[in-house]
Design an enzyme around this catalytic site. Structure first.
Site, mmCIF file in Angstrom:
data_model
loop_
_atom_site.group_PDB
_atom_site.id
_atom_site.type_symbol
_atom_site.label_atom_id
_atom_site.label_comp_id
_atom_site.label_asym_id
_atom_site.label_seq_id
_atom_site.Cartn_x
_atom_site.Cartn_y
_atom_site.Cartn_z
ATOM 1 N N GLY A 1 0.789 -1.232 0.000
ATOM 2 C CA GLY A 1 0.000 0.000 0.000
ATOM 3 C C GLY A 1 0.817 1.276 0.000
ATOM 4 C CB CYS B 1 -25.931 -9.078 -17.865
ATOM 5 S SG CYS B 1 -25.232 -8.905 -19.526
ATOM 6 C CB CYS C 1 -24.336 -13.083 -20.189
ATOM 7 S SG CYS C 1 -23.778 -12.243 -18.697
ATOM 8 C CB CYS D 1 -21.175 -8.006 -18.414
ATOM 9 S SG CYS D 1 -22.154 -9.276 -17.658
ATOM 10 C CB CYS E 1 -20.540 -10.395 -21.129
ATOM 11 S SG CYS E 1 -22.274 -10.176 -21.487
#
Lengths: 291, 209
Positions: A37, A246, A249, A271, A277
């Site tokens: 980080g 979606c 899909c 998506c 997808c």
């Protein structure tokens, strides 16, 4: 498109950067992994594309990539948008590596602002393109101050910002680039991924590296590292949800983009991860507007 | 060997056969090693090291050391072929003070320096700290070390021959100082294991415990 290779363009060192620059970036990446980080300064180079197009991510990828790697590049989840296509063809030209759109085939994935929906595995490295690495930058413009704040873990200012969100909007209104604490120490910008992707940062088996070219910083989240999204007890962190699946899909688990279809209010939700997808559609999943 | 002495090129050993590719594979193994503490990485196709350096130590320095990174070698190694080898191939300064070094080469666990003699970085820039390359006798025998921390799903186990209580103390003190600290790479021939500063280490099965 499955893994494909292209001939290397003559006149360039392997992966474009010179070896001295690669060593410098590699040393910075090793320290980044050792201090999860923390933003490690590095000598960012001029790249053959402008800042804002992923110069940081490209330099990290160039320092990492080897002839045996299989590279995938996504831009907002899509493999076929300008940025993704260009970066993929850049590395195909200067490194001659295999490229792919399949998340599971890739060893290296450079991404602009998404984490793939398909879970990543050990052995994969995700490289994020980062515009502004410093999470405190809009709250405290002085680099000398933000460095001290990180050293002292003085992150009250960020909590105040999120609190002001709640006062104004009744909820935390930050929806992307949502600040996280890595390994209980450093406050980190996860790059402008939607907050939907934040839980995927937490204890991910893949190594995640971040490169900011203009701001000249690299940082890292090693595998299996705790990544906590900032929140409050009475306003816990939550990700976006959609009311419909979606349209192509029928996935109810993916991050969806809203697409305006006409000027009469017609819209569809699909998506954002195009490969996820497509794979689902090939497997026979059909949404309401599937062809 | 004095720093001004002529390099004996006639007896210089070969380094990487394909410098660009070999440096990349060494770096990736080291990155994987530090990202997954306790997991042994093997460096393939690396050159025979000069006397005094382990094969992985030598390869890591060939991959990462240059004019920007002072390297500290134990005096006996520094004055032998290894000093000339690194100066020739890496162009790195050979540090005479531990605190100046970016890479610190340690030939045995007994030769571990005191933590506070090393560069630990400063609170604003903890990355400006040393990386230790410590050659050990074996990863197949000796004390059993248990590791936890970033990069480890649950717990990792590692065996290191001749591991000592003072080595445990150094790693634990190093962890206590996070984000300051040094990052340690244990090497054994062509293999390496990363012990970044974030690793929690406990040792079992040592003679006098």
């Amino acid at each position: 498109m499955n893994a494909t290779t292209a001939p290397v363009q003559a006149g360039y060192n392997f992966a474009y950067l010179d070896e001295h620059t690669k060593r410098m970036i590699r040393r910075a990446l090793l320290k980044a992994v050792a201090i999860p980080g923390y933003q490690v300064p590095f000598g960012s180079r001029e790249m053959p594309l402008p800042y804002g197009w992923g110069t940081g991510g490209i330099q990290v990828t160039a320092a990492l990539i080897g002839p045996d790697d299989v590279l995938k590049v996504i831009d907002q989840g899509a493999d076929d948008t300008t940025n993704a296509v260009n970066i993929r063809s850049f590395f195909a030209k200067v490194a001659g590596v295999a490229t792919t759109t399949r998340t599971t085939e890739a060893t290296l994935i450079q991404t602009r602002h998404r984490i793939p929906e398909t879970p990543l595995a050990e052995g994969q490295i995700l490289v994020f393109q980062v515009p502004i690495p410093e999470p405190l930058r809009w709250l405290e413009p002085r680099e000398t101050e933000t460095r001290t704040m990180h050293a002292l873990r003085e992150y009250g200012l960020m909590h105040v910002k999120l609190y002001e969100d709640i006062v104004r909007h009744g909820r935390i209104a930050t929806t992307y680039d949502y600040p996280v604490i890595v390994n209980d120490h450093y406050l980190m910008r996860p790059s402008p991924i939607p907050k939907f992707d934040n839980p995927k940062l937490h204890r991910n088996p893949a190594l995640m590296l971040f490169g900011a070219g203009r701001e000249k910083r690299v940082y890292a989240v090693p595998p299996y590292t705790d990544v906590r999204s900032l929140d409050f007890d009475d306003h816990p962190f939550a990700v976006e949800r959609w009311e419909e699946p979606c349209a192509l899909c029928a996935s109810t688990e993916a991050y969806l983009d809203e697409i305006i279809l006409d000027d009469k209010g017609g819209r569809m939700f699909v998506c954002s991860d195009t490969e996820y997808c497509a794979v689902r559609q090939e497997a026979g999943h059909k949404g309401a507007m599937a062809p | 060997m004095s720093i001004h002495q002529e390099l004996d090129l006639a007896h210089m050993q070969a380094a990487f056969a394909a410098p660009v590719r070999d440096a990349q594979t060494c770096f990736r193994a080291l990155l994987e090693g530090l990202a997954r503490p306790g997991r042994i990485q093997r460096l393939a196709d690396i050159p025979v090291p000069p006397a005094g350096l382990g094969a992985a130590q030598s390869a890591i320095l060939l991959a990462l050391a240059d004019r920007d990174t002072p390297v500290w070698l134990p005096p006996v190694v520094r004055s032998a072929a290894a000093g000339a080898y690194l100066r020739f191939y890496c162009g790195c300064p050979l540090a005479t003070r531990l605190a100046d070094a970016t890479f610190v080469v340690v030939s045995t666990l007994a030769g571990l320096p005191a933590l506070y003699d090393l560069s630990l970085g400063d609170p604003e820039f903890p990355d400006r700290s040393a990386t230790l390359l410590v050659e050990v006798a074996s990863f197949d025998s000796g004390a059993s070390l248990r590791l936890r921390g970033p990069g480890i799903a649950d717990e990792a186990e590692l065996r290191v021959a001749d591991w000592s209580e003072s080595a445990t103390a150094l790693v634990q003190e190093n962890r206590r100082r996070v984000p300051l600290g040094v990052d340690i790479v244990l090497t054994c021939g062509d293999r390496l294991v990363g012990l970044p500063r974030t690793v929690h280490l406990t040792a079992e099965g040592m003679a006098c415990m």
